[in-house]
Design an enzyme around this catalytic site. Structure first.
Site, short mmCIF file in Angstrom:
data_model
loop_
_atom_site.label_atom_id
_atom_site.label_comp_id
_atom_site.label_asym_id
_atom_site.label_seq_id
_atom_site.Cartn_x
_atom_site.Cartn_y
_atom_site.Cartn_z
CG ASN A 9 11.50 66.55 55.68
OD1 ASN A 9 12.03 67.19 54.77
ND2 ASN A 9 11.37 65.23 55.64
CD1 TRP A 10 9.24 72.93 55.49
CD2 TRP A 10 10.32 74.53 54.35
NE1 TRP A 10 9.12 74.11 56.19
CE2 TRP A 10 9.78 75.11 55.51
CE3 TRP A 10 11.06 75.35 53.48
CZ2 TRP A 10 9.93 76.47 55.82
CZ3 TRP A 10 11.21 76.70 53.79
CH2 TRP A 10 10.65 77.25 54.95
CE LYS A 11 8.32 64.43 53.90
NZ LYS A 11 7.48 63.25 53.89
CG HIS A 103 12.91 61.00 55.22
ND1 HIS A 103 12.02 60.40 54.37
CD2 HIS A 103 12.18 61.74 56.08
CE1 HIS A 103 10.78 60.78 54.71
NE2 HIS A 103 10.86 61.59 55.74
CD GLU A 105 9.51 61.04 51.83
OE1 GLU A 105 10.18 62.09 51.68
OE2 GLU A 105 8.40 61.03 52.41
CD GLU A 175 10.02 60.79 59.87
OE1 GLU A 175 9.35 61.81 60.02
OE2 GLU A 175 10.67 60.56 58.84
N GLY A 181 2.85 60.88 55.59
CA GLY A 181 2.05 61.45 54.50
C GLY A 181 0.73 60.74 54.24
CB SER A 221 0.20 61.70 59.73
OG SER A 221 0.32 61.16 58.42
N GLY A 242 6.22 66.76 58.34
CA GLY A 242 6.30 66.95 56.89
C GLY A 242 5.19 67.88 56.42
N GLY A 243 4.09 67.31 55.99
CA GLY A 243 2.97 68.07 55.41
C GLY A 243 2.55 69.29 56.22
P1 PGA Z 1 4.38 63.83 57.24
O1 PGA Z 1 5.94 63.59 56.93
O2 PGA Z 1 4.31 64.71 58.48
O3 PGA Z 1 3.84 64.51 56.04
O4 PGA Z 1 3.77 62.49 57.49
C1 PGA Z 1 6.87 63.33 57.95
C2 PGA Z 1 8.23 63.07 57.38
O5 PGA Z 1 8.34 62.43 56.33
O6 PGA Z 1 9.26 63.49 57.95
#
Ligand code: PGA
Length: 263
Positions: A9-11, A103, A105, A175, A181, A221, A242-243
């Protein structure tokens, strides 16, 4: 057996050139294998970079896709006066096979509700795409001991009115919000416990066949150093990253470590 999924997930990151370079770095790695040897690899760039990455078909004749493309959001209506929105049909048209919905967010910053997530899931499945339905608890909810009831509620509402056949094809991502993150991963046994609980909720609202087929990922993470233990657990079917998906080296290492234990 459920085929594992490693989804990136590149956000809201990367301009087109950087997106293309990162995608090529992942493609170079994936090209060393056939689709059968790899987990399902899914990349979710921003809408503006969807056209610079493309679904890569396996060249071994197996009809598999080595890297599938996902969107990070969609609207449930096909078209109309919804300024700023993008429909499932439009995302299908540009080559998306998966769409991430719900998600944390989006729930937190854009007030997405379970009802909206349910409408999105139905619209995605009606067009033949696969929803990646996210769920998870806040730290306060975990500390209050309501993790399971909160997540069960999210899943029940997200899957309301969806047939067992469609649930079978769907993907859920567990999640924990406090792990996204932050560098803090959820203990693998605990993640596996929550995911097994989610599978039981699916069994309850649908049937055993759907519960046994649906793929449920862990996200929060995920790193190359955590994925092997996570993938060794019975109910964890992959990761939403994500990251660590923003660098080809770490994302490819997550795929490689998954292949050691789970494909
Ligand atoms: P993260 O993000 O790996 O940076 O914790 C995961 C996500 O939000 O899908």
């Amino acid at each position: 057996m459920r085929k594992p999924i490693i989804a990136g997930n590149w956000k809201m990151n990367l301009l087109q050139d950087d997106a293309k370079a990162l995608f090529n770095g992942i493609k170079e790695f994936a090209d060393k294998y056939t689709a059968v040897q790899l987990p399902s690899i899914v990349i979710a760039p921003t809408f503006t970079s969807l056209s610079v990455v493309e679904n890569v078909k396996c060249d071994c004749g197996c009809a598999g896709t080595k890297i599938a493309i996902a969107a990070q959001n969609c609207h449930w209506e096909t078209s109309g006066a919804y300024t700023g929105e993008v429909s499932v049909e439009m995302l299908k048209d540009i080559g998306c096979e998966y769409i991430i919905i719900g998600h944390s967010e989006r729930r937190q910053y854009f007030s997405e509700t379970d009802e909206m997530i349910n409408k999105k899931a139905k619209s995605i499945l009606a067009k033949g795409l696969i929803p990646i339905i996210c769920c998870g608890e806040t730290l306060e909810q975990r500390e209050a001991g309501i993790t399971d009831s909160h997540i069960a509620g999210q899943i029940k509402k997200a899957l309301e009115g969806i047939s067992a056949e469609d649930i079978k094809k769907s993907v859920i991502a567990y999640e924990p919000i406090w792990a996204i993150g932050t560098g803090k991963t959820c203990d693998a046994d605990e993640a596996n416990r929550v995911i097994a609980m989610i599978r039981n909720v699916v069994r309850e609202v649908s049937n055993s066949e759907a519960a046994d087929a649906i793929r449920i990922l862990y996200g929060g993470s995920v790193k190359p150093s955590t994925i092997e233990e996570q993938m060794s657990k019975s109910d964890i079917d992959g990761a939403l990253v994500g990251g660590a998906s923003l660098k080809a080296d770490s994302f490819n290492e997550i795929i490689a470590n998954t292949m050691k234990v789970a494909v």
